[in-house]
Structures are given as C-alpha cells and as structure tokens.
Write a protein that holds these residues in place. Structure first.
Motif, PDB file in Angstrom:
ATOM      1  N   VAL A  34      39.950  31.486  32.557  1.00  0.00           N
ATOM      2  CA  VAL A  34      41.342  32.681  32.708  1.00  0.00           C
ATOM      3  C   VAL A  34      40.770  33.739  31.925  1.00  0.00           C
ATOM      4  O   VAL A  34      41.454  34.891  32.226  1.00  0.00           O
ATOM      5  CB  VAL A  34      42.482  31.192  31.732  1.00  0.00           C
ATOM      6  CG1 VAL A  34      43.685  32.247  31.812  1.00  0.00           C
ATOM      7  CG2 VAL A  34      42.368  30.698  32.562  1.00  0.00           C
ATOM      8  N   GLY A  35      40.722  33.813  30.692  1.00  0.00           N
ATOM      9  CA  GLY A  35      40.469  34.879  29.425  1.00  0.00           C
ATOM     10  C   GLY A  35      39.886  36.035  30.714  1.00  0.00           C
ATOM     11  O   GLY A  35      40.199  37.172  31.070  1.00  0.00           O
ATOM     12  N   GLU A  36      38.459  35.649  31.176  1.00  0.00           N
ATOM     13  CA  GLU A  36      37.165  36.654  32.086  1.00  0.00           C
ATOM     14  C   GLU A  36      38.295  37.552  33.406  1.00  0.00           C
ATOM     15  O   GLU A  36      38.339  38.761  33.984  1.00  0.00           O
ATOM     16  CB  GLU A  36      36.724  35.907  32.398  1.00  0.00           C
ATOM     17  CG  GLU A  36      35.683  35.510  31.050  1.00  0.00           C
ATOM     18  CD  GLU A  36      34.337  34.831  31.541  1.00  0.00           C
ATOM     19  OE1 GLU A  36      34.263  34.275  31.981  1.00  0.00           O
ATOM     20  OE2 GLU A  36      33.395  34.637  30.227  1.00  0.00           O
ATOM     21  N   ALA A  37      39.199  36.749  34.222  1.00  0.00           N
ATOM     22  CA  ALA A  37      40.201  37.235  34.532  1.00  0.00           C
ATOM     23  C   ALA A  37      41.230  37.589  34.726  1.00  0.00           C
ATOM     24  O   ALA A  37      41.319  38.913  35.298  1.00  0.00           O
ATOM     25  CB  ALA A  37      40.578  35.397  35.848  1.00  0.00           C
ATOM     26  N   ILE A  38      41.523  37.778  34.063  1.00  0.00           N
ATOM     27  CA  ILE A  38      43.180  38.605  33.170  1.00  0.00           C
ATOM     28  C   ILE A  38      42.466  39.500  32.950  1.00  0.00           C
ATOM     29  O   ILE A  38      42.767  40.889  33.477  1.00  0.00           O
ATOM     30  CB  ILE A  38      43.762  38.149  32.252  1.00  0.00           C
ATOM     31  CG1 ILE A  38      44.572  37.039  32.407  1.00  0.00           C
ATOM     32  CG2 ILE A  38      44.393  39.124  31.725  1.00  0.00           C
ATOM     33  CD1 ILE A  38      44.803  35.769  30.914  1.00  0.00           C
ATOM     34  N   ALA A  39      40.921  40.282  31.758  1.00  0.00           N
ATOM     35  CA  ALA A  39      40.443  40.654  31.623  1.00  0.00           C
ATOM     36  C   ALA A  39      39.802  41.810  33.253  1.00  0.00           C
ATOM     37  O   ALA A  39      39.904  42.919  33.478  1.00  0.00           O
ATOM     38  CB  ALA A  39      39.019  41.190  30.990  1.00  0.00           C
ATOM     39  N   ARG A  40      39.330  41.153  33.976  1.00  0.00           N
ATOM     40  CA  ARG A  40      38.467  41.347  35.174  1.00  0.00           C
ATOM     41  C   ARG A  40      39.965  42.490  35.594  1.00  0.00           C
ATOM     42  O   ARG A  40      39.185  43.600  36.422  1.00  0.00           O
ATOM     43  CB  ARG A  40      37.843  40.914  36.121  1.00  0.00           C
ATOM     44  CG  ARG A  40      37.028  40.904  37.262  1.00  0.00           C
ATOM     45  CD  ARG A  40      36.507  40.090  37.582  1.00  0.00           C
ATOM     46  NE  ARG A  40      36.848  38.597  38.031  1.00  0.00           N
ATOM     47  CZ  ARG A  40      37.143  37.707  37.077  1.00  0.00           C
ATOM     48  NH1 ARG A  40      36.291  37.522  36.484  1.00  0.00           N
ATOM     49  NH2 ARG A  40      37.442  36.129  37.790  1.00  0.00           N
ATOM     50  N   VAL A  41      40.699  41.769  36.039  1.00  0.00           N
ATOM     51  CA  VAL A  41      41.719  42.127  37.451  1.00  0.00           C
ATOM     52  C   VAL A  41      42.601  43.590  36.245  1.00  0.00           C
ATOM     53  O   VAL A  41      42.710  44.592  36.781  1.00  0.00           O
ATOM     54  CB  VAL A  41      42.961  41.680  37.124  1.00  0.00           C
ATOM     55  CG1 VAL A  41      43.918  42.304  38.350  1.00  0.00           C
ATOM     56  CG2 VAL A  41      42.149  40.384  38.408  1.00  0.00           C
ATOM     57  N   LEU A  42      42.245  43.353  35.321  1.00  0.00           N
ATOM     58  CA  LEU A  42      42.750  44.780  34.460  1.00  0.00           C
ATOM     59  C   LEU A  42      42.380  45.879  34.335  1.00  0.00           C
ATOM     60  O   LEU A  42      43.120  47.101  34.679  1.00  0.00           O
ATOM     61  CB  LEU A  42      43.925  43.816  32.535  1.00  0.00           C
ATOM     62  CG  LEU A  42      44.772  44.960  31.929  1.00  0.00           C
ATOM     63  CD1 LEU A  42      46.225  45.128  32.809  1.00  0.00           C
ATOM     64  CD2 LEU A  42      44.491  44.022  30.732  1.00  0.00           C
ATOM     65  N   THR A  43      41.496  45.108  33.620  1.00  0.00           N
ATOM     66  CA  THR A  43      40.400  47.007  33.521  1.00  0.00           C
ATOM     67  C   THR A  43      40.137  47.524  35.559  1.00  0.00           C
ATOM     68  O   THR A  43      39.174  48.391  35.514  1.00  0.00           O
ATOM     69  CB  THR A  43      39.023  46.369  33.431  1.00  0.00           C
ATOM     70  OG1 THR A  43      38.327  45.107  33.771  1.00  0.00           O
ATOM     71  CG2 THR A  43      39.657  46.190  31.638  1.00  0.00           C
ATOM     72  N   GLY A  44      40.181  46.734  35.926  1.00  0.00           N
ATOM     73  CA  GLY A  44      40.007  47.251  37.617  1.00  0.00           C
ATOM     74  C   GLY A  44      38.650  47.438  38.018  1.00  0.00           C
ATOM     75  O   GLY A  44      38.046  46.735  38.669  1.00  0.00           O
ATOM     76  N   PRO A  45      39.160  48.690  39.049  1.00  0.00           N
ATOM     77  CA  PRO A  45      40.003  49.101  39.231  1.00  0.00           C
ATOM     78  C   PRO A  45      41.288  48.815  39.338  1.00  0.00           C
ATOM     79  O   PRO A  45      41.233  47.540  41.068  1.00  0.00           O
ATOM     80  CB  PRO A  45      39.735  50.437  40.251  1.00  0.00           C
ATOM     81  CG  PRO A  45      38.815  49.607  40.493  1.00  0.00           C
ATOM     82  CD  PRO A  45      37.551  49.209  39.973  1.00  0.00           C
ATOM     83  N   LEU A  46      42.952  49.047  39.316  1.00  0.00           N
ATOM     84  CA  LEU A  46      43.609  48.879  39.792  1.00  0.00           C
ATOM     85  C   LEU A  46      44.967  49.397  39.566  1.00  0.00           C
ATOM     86  O   LEU A  46      44.880  50.400  39.023  1.00  0.00           O
ATOM     87  CB  LEU A  46      44.316  47.356  38.129  1.00  0.00           C
ATOM     88  CG  LEU A  46      45.365  46.903  38.797  1.00  0.00           C
ATOM     89  CD1 LEU A  46      45.118  45.936  39.480  1.00  0.00           C
ATOM     90  CD2 LEU A  46      45.811  46.097  37.555  1.00  0.00           C
ATOM     91  N   SER A  47      45.732  49.192  40.797  1.00  0.00           N
ATOM     92  CA  SER A  47      46.655  50.239  41.355  1.00  0.00           C
ATOM     93  C   SER A  47      48.836  49.205  41.669  1.00  0.00           C
ATOM     94  O   SER A  47      48.129  47.967  41.204  1.00  0.00           O
ATOM     95  CB  SER A  47      46.659  51.094  42.439  1.00  0.00           C
ATOM     96  OG  SER A  47      45.393  52.231  42.085  1.00  0.00           O
ATOM     97  N   ASN A  48      49.323  49.686  41.919  1.00  0.00           N
ATOM     98  CA  ASN A  48      49.887  49.038  42.693  1.00  0.00           C
ATOM     99  C   ASN A  48      49.830  48.597  43.837  1.00  0.00           C
ATOM    100  O   ASN A  48      48.860  48.937  44.672  1.00  0.00           O
ATOM    101  CB  ASN A  48      51.507  50.043  42.972  1.00  0.00           C
ATOM    102  CG  ASN A  48      52.274  50.499  41.534  1.00  0.00           C
ATOM    103  OD1 ASN A  48      51.894  49.324  40.966  1.00  0.00           O
ATOM    104  ND2 ASN A  48      52.969  51.735  41.082  1.00  0.00           N
ATOM    105  N   ARG A  49      50.701  47.716  43.930  1.00  0.00           N
ATOM    106  CA  ARG A  49      49.958  46.814  46.016  1.00  0.00           C
ATOM    107  C   ARG A  49      50.239  47.979  46.863  1.00  0.00           C
ATOM    108  O   ARG A  49      50.748  48.454  47.059  1.00  0.00           O
ATOM    109  CB  ARG A  49      50.800  45.721  45.739  1.00  0.00           C
ATOM    110  CG  ARG A  49      50.841  44.941  45.010  1.00  0.00           C
ATOM    111  CD  ARG A  49      51.880  43.350  45.355  1.00  0.00           C
ATOM    112  NE  ARG A  49      51.546  43.134  46.393  1.00  0.00           N
ATOM    113  CZ  ARG A  49      52.698  41.633  47.145  1.00  0.00           C
ATOM    114  NH1 ARG A  49      53.595  41.641  46.508  1.00  0.00           N
ATOM    115  NH2 ARG A  49      52.214  41.500  47.691  1.00  0.00           N
ATOM    116  N   GLY A  50      48.694  47.820  47.653  1.00  0.00           N
ATOM    117  CA  GLY A  50      48.686  48.255  48.725  1.00  0.00           C
ATOM    118  C   GLY A  50      47.698  47.682  49.734  1.00  0.00           C
ATOM    119  O   GLY A  50      46.909  46.648  48.871  1.00  0.00           O
TER     120      GLY A  50
END
Length: 412
Positions: A34-50
């Motif tokens: 769970v922690g790894e999934a959070i870190a993976r998405v949070l550290t991106g690349p990440l923007s608003n949805r599209g």
C-alpha cells in the motif's frame, strides 16, 4: 491456498516494532504494498486527470482502478463508487443531499448502536429540515438490537433509515437486511455504515439491502479515506451543491475538488492485498475477495473464541459486554473495581495495544451506562497471531493480579 498469518505479517513493516496490535477497529496497520503504491503514484509523473500526457493518464488510471477495485470489494457498479476523505465527511455530505427533499412531517431513523458519524449528521439534517428523529434501540444486557423498537421507529413518514452493519464498540451485527426490507416497504431509503463491518466480512451491498453503503479502507489495511457505494441511478437522482464548472457526471459530481490520486492508488492496493490472502481457485477479483475474506473471518473467529475463553478464566474480574449472537471479533471489556484506562496503560507498558475509550459510539456508551469512565476494546485483525493473543491474555491476568495486590487504582 490456506490462510497463513505469518506470511501475511511479513508484509507489514510496522509489526517489527514488537507491538501486539488490538487497536484495529480504530485503523489497521498498513502493508508495504500500500505504501509503495502511494509513493509510486505520488512521485509520478503525475498531473490532473486527462488522456494526453503520461502524467495525466497516470492520474486518470488511478481513479479508474480505484472505482473498479471498490466495485469488486462491495459488489457495486464502478459508476456508483464515490471517493471521500472520511466516512464522517461522506455521511455529512449525503445527509445534506437527501435532506433537500425533507420537510415537516418527514421522519429519519437512527440507531443507538452506531458510531456518532452515522447519528449526528442525520439528527442535525433532520433538525434543519424540521423532520422528526426516531430511534432504533438495543438491549445493553445482550447487545442485541431491540426489534420492537425497529417496528415502532419505521413508519410511512420515514425517509431514511441510517444503521450500522456492525457496531464499532460492541461488534454487534444487526439484522440489516430485515430492517432494510421494513424500510423499503415503507418507501424509505437505507444508509448503512459499513466501516466496522467491512473490515471483517465479505460485503454484498445488494444482499444487505443498502441503498447507500459507506466504508473506510484504513480499517482494512488501506490509507485514510472512505468509499460510498450506491446505484448510479440513485446517485443521478440527487443534486448536490457544487462548483458551476465541475462535472455533473456520476459519481464525480459528489467528489469536490481535485482527487488525491496517490491515496486512491493505496486504497486499490489494499483490495489487491486482501484478494491475495487466500484466493483458492478463483480467477476473478470479486471471487478471490470472497474466498480471502471468508478465510479472514474463520481466522478471527477462532482467535476471538480463544480471547473469550481467557476472559472467562479471569472470572468476575473481567466483564465482556460484547454478547450478541452475531458479532465481529471486537470485544468490549470492563473490570469491576478497576479502571479500564489503567488496563490500557498496563498493557501498553508490555507492548500490547488495546485502547480504552468509547470510540465515538456516543449513544451506545450512554445506553450501556457502565460505572467505568472508559471501556477496553480488544479488536482482532487479519494479521493478529496466536502469540499476540497469548500476550494479551497474559497481560490481562497480570493486570488483575497486580491491581488486586494494591498496584492499581479503583474505578471512580
């Protein structure tokens, strides 16, 4: 695949602390995935949805995966899965959405078993609309729902019945489907607080008869957030206050502001961890969850029976208030002549964590009317081991002996 608690425990870095956790009803420990999934998405690349740049796609995929995971977890449609910061926030929001159609002469039914998050929002919304509040009661001696009070509470004026699927204080599982059928026969909607229930049972929202069902992933291995499930058609009938430019699509029109994509990814990972505990021969995630959560239920029931036997061995020195025939592995205990708060601190010194409080079950605490100012809550979780239980029972026996010899303080 059999249920292997030791293999599961290896996924939880926090369990290396040596603490024996019986505080799961307030929030479980979190597996590494769970922690790894959070870190993976949070550290991106990440923007608003599209759906153009990879950072936009990552955000959009996190939302889509979250809705699919909780559709499988709850037996719902992905279009009926609403993200929320907490169950309290979602219940406040939906009580306001629904109350727009209430007026004088309408009635709302709430339960004295419930966490206050499924009581005060409805009571306050009813007061603002001029609606009347009726109560479902329970017997403090048996911890069972008073079915007579259900019959009296639900009338042809009832607009909503708000009810827990399992008490976070006593573990009691009310006959939700029976109550829901009575509510529906009267033309009312049913809002089910499944926060405690979802941590221990395989959930089927339709089978329960819930029009709305809310749960919190942090109670079952996930991050702090909440989920509400309802039929998309029912959601489409509600018109929340929202920003003018924001989408009117369901379920997005109930989710205010930019979504926390990383938290949604962590919540999805929690479902994946649960599905993998004991999936058997199933290939579909919904069926894997059914197999795994039934295995969790068997594991927790066995340990609950061990704890109950240990409490019985203490004689009248420990009183178990969780007595309903159908209940979760959550035990509320007091100690005549002693303070539960002292038991909490005594156990904590031995690295056994079983908190003492009323845990926001305000009406239930008033109904129980116990002499102690707190009560000890012992909660079992999927990662609870036999060694944890042995340490708990040894600690409680030592507490009783220690306080009997003058080392503890009398209840007041």
């Amino acid at each position: 695949m059999s249920y292997d608690v030791e293999a599961l425990r290896a996924h939880f870095p926090s369990l290396q602390s040596g603490l024996a956790h019986f505080d799961g009803p307030g929030g479980t420990q979190t597996p590494r995935e769970v922690g790894e999934a959070i870190a993976r998405v949070l550290t991106g690349p990440l923007s608003n949805r599209g759906r153009v740049g990879v950072s936009e796609v990552n955000a959009d995929d996190a939302v889509t995966a979250f809705r699919a995971a909780y559709a499988d977890f709850l037996g719902a449609s992905p279009r009926g899965v609403v993200y929320g910061r907490s169950a309290t926030q979602l219940t406040y929001d939906f009580s306001r959405h629904l109350a727009k159609g209430w007026g004088g002469g309408d009635e709302v039914v709430v339960s004295r078993l419930d966490h206050d998050a499924n009581v005060s929002p409805w009571v306050q919304a009813a007061a603002a609309a001029g609606a009347r509040v009726r109560w479902i009661d329970f017997d403090p001696q048996t911890a069972e729902v008073d079915l007579g009070s259900v019959t009296e509470a639900i009338t042809d004026r009832t607009r909503v019945v708000a009810l827990t699927a399992a008490s976070n204080l006593l573990g009691t599982k009310p006959p939700v489907r029976r109550i829901a059928d009575a509510a529906h026969a009267a033309g009312a909607l049913v809002y089910v607080d499944g926060v405690h229930y979802s941590a221990h049972q395989f959930v089927d929202v339709a089978e329960l008869g819930a029009d709305f069902f809310v749960c919190s992933p942090y109670k079952f291995l996930g991050p702090h957030c909440a989920v509400l499930a309802a039929a998309p058609e029912l959601l489409e009938s509600l018109t929340p206050d929202k920003l003018e430019p924001s989408t009117n699509e369901v379920p997005e029109r109930f989710e205010f502001g930019t979504l926390p994509y990383e938290i949604m990814a962590g919540a999805t990972a929690a479902v994946e961890v649960l599905a993998a505990l004991a999936p058997g021969d199933a290939t579909e995630r919904r069926e894997q969850l059914r197999s795994s959560l039934h295995a969790v239920d068997r594991h927790e029931l066995r340990l609950r029976q061990v704890v109950e036997a240990g409490l019985c061995d203490l004689g009248g020195e420990a009183v178990l208030h969780s007595r309903a025939a159908d209940r979760t592995p959550t035990l509320l205990v007091t100690f005549p002549g002693r303070r539960s708060l002292d038991a909490y601190h005594f156990l904590a010194e031995r690295k056994v964590l079983a908190p003492a409080d009323w845990f926001y079950a305000h009406q239930a605490s008033l109904r129980l009317a116990l002499d102690d100012s707190h009560a000890l809550r012992i909660g079992l979780a999927p990662y609870t081991s036999d060694e944890d239980v042995a340490r708990l029972l040894e600690g409680l026996a030592d507490f009783v002996a220690h306080s009997a010899s003058g080392g503890g303080r009398a209840a007041r």
